[in-house]
Design a protein around this motif. Structure first.
Motif: not given
Ligand code: ADP
Ligand code: ADP
Length: 228
Positions: A34, A36, A197, A200, A206-209, A221
């Motif tokens: 992801i 976000v 959110q 996400a 996994r989440v990339s901000v 997460p």
């Protein structure tokens, strides 16, 4: 399926502040990643660079171990789902989903097209709507057709650009579950861009901000959820 590797990617529009500023990241084969960040943080730009719709100012992009900086979108073998669906209004659901196969080099026989479209539509519960036109479908059904068109061919990766943002809250929740299930079933490397959110924290591995073009954090997460 393929690994996607970003090495020090930079995108500048004109001589302004970089929209993407030195982003490095390894997206594993089969991973659901992801991206976000708030509006203007560079999510769309990054996705468009991966798919080949935007030139890379500097840095390297590898897909499946191959450097693709200079490859055109059609030579990258990726499937993209857009926010606005981009369906063909004059074609039936069946033909909308079949479209990438009809376009492909080395023609697919009709029997194979039928089988692939049927498989995709079964996975997305569109079986009963194959002969309808997009204008006769609900928003959620249209979004499913757009996904059907993305998964019908054997792409190395799926790219989603805020695919649920035009749906109401209830349908968004339902589609979230379906997208997560579909990705796990197919096991295809996926990049999913959102400013939401909940998406996400529930969809991906996994989440990339992203913030102002800079990669702030890459985490599961769970790790993000547990943060104070
Ligand atoms: P997001 O998808 O997170 O909303 P974008 O990638 O659309 O962010 O935009 C990132 C930054 O790049 C913003 O400051 C935006 O105004 C700028 N930008 C995006 N596309 C263009 C363009 N075609 N020309 C000039 N600036 C652009
Ligand atoms: P999103 O935030 O949903 O990605 P935007 O509304 O920011 O979409 O951008 C829509 C389109 O406008 C994109 O194609 C983007 O590249 C372009 N764009 C965004 N910001 C700028 C800008 N400052 N100058 C020119 N084009 C832009």
């Amino acid at each position: 399926m393929a690994e996607i590797t970003l090495n020090n990617l930079v995108k500048k529009y004109g001589d302004g502040f970089p929209a993407i500023n030195d982003v490095s990241l390894d997206i594993k084969d089969g991973e659901f990643m992801i991206f976000v960040g708030p509006s203007g943080s560079g999510k769309s730009t990054l996705l468009r660079m991966v798919v080949g719709l935007e030139d890379i100012t500097s840095g390297d992009l590898h897909i499946g171990g191959k450097r693709v900086n200079d490859l055109s979108p059609k030579d990258r073998n990726l499937s993209m789902v857009f926010q606005n669906y981009a369906l063909y209004p004059h074609l039936t659901v069946f033909e909308n989903i079949a479209f990438p196969l009809r376009l492909a080099k080395g023609k697919h026989p009709e029997s194979e097209i039928k089988e692939k479209v049927n498989n995709a539509s079964a996975l997305l519960e569109l079986d009963e709507h194959l002969q309808r036109k997009p204008s006769n479908l609900s928003g959620g059904q249209r979004q499913r057709v757009a996904m059907g068109r993305a998964i019908v061919r054997d792409a190395d990766a799926f790219l989603f650009d805020e695919p649920l943002s035009n749906l109401d809250a209830k349908l968004r929740g339902q589609m979230r579950t379906e997208i997560a299930r579909m990705q796990r079933r197919l096991g295809t490397t996926t990049i999913y861009v959102t400013h939401d959110q909940t998406e996400a924290l529930t969809l991906g591995d996994r989440v990339s901000v992203l913030k102002k073009g800079v990669l702030q954090q890459v985490a599961s997460p769970r790790e993000l959820y547990d943060q104070p």
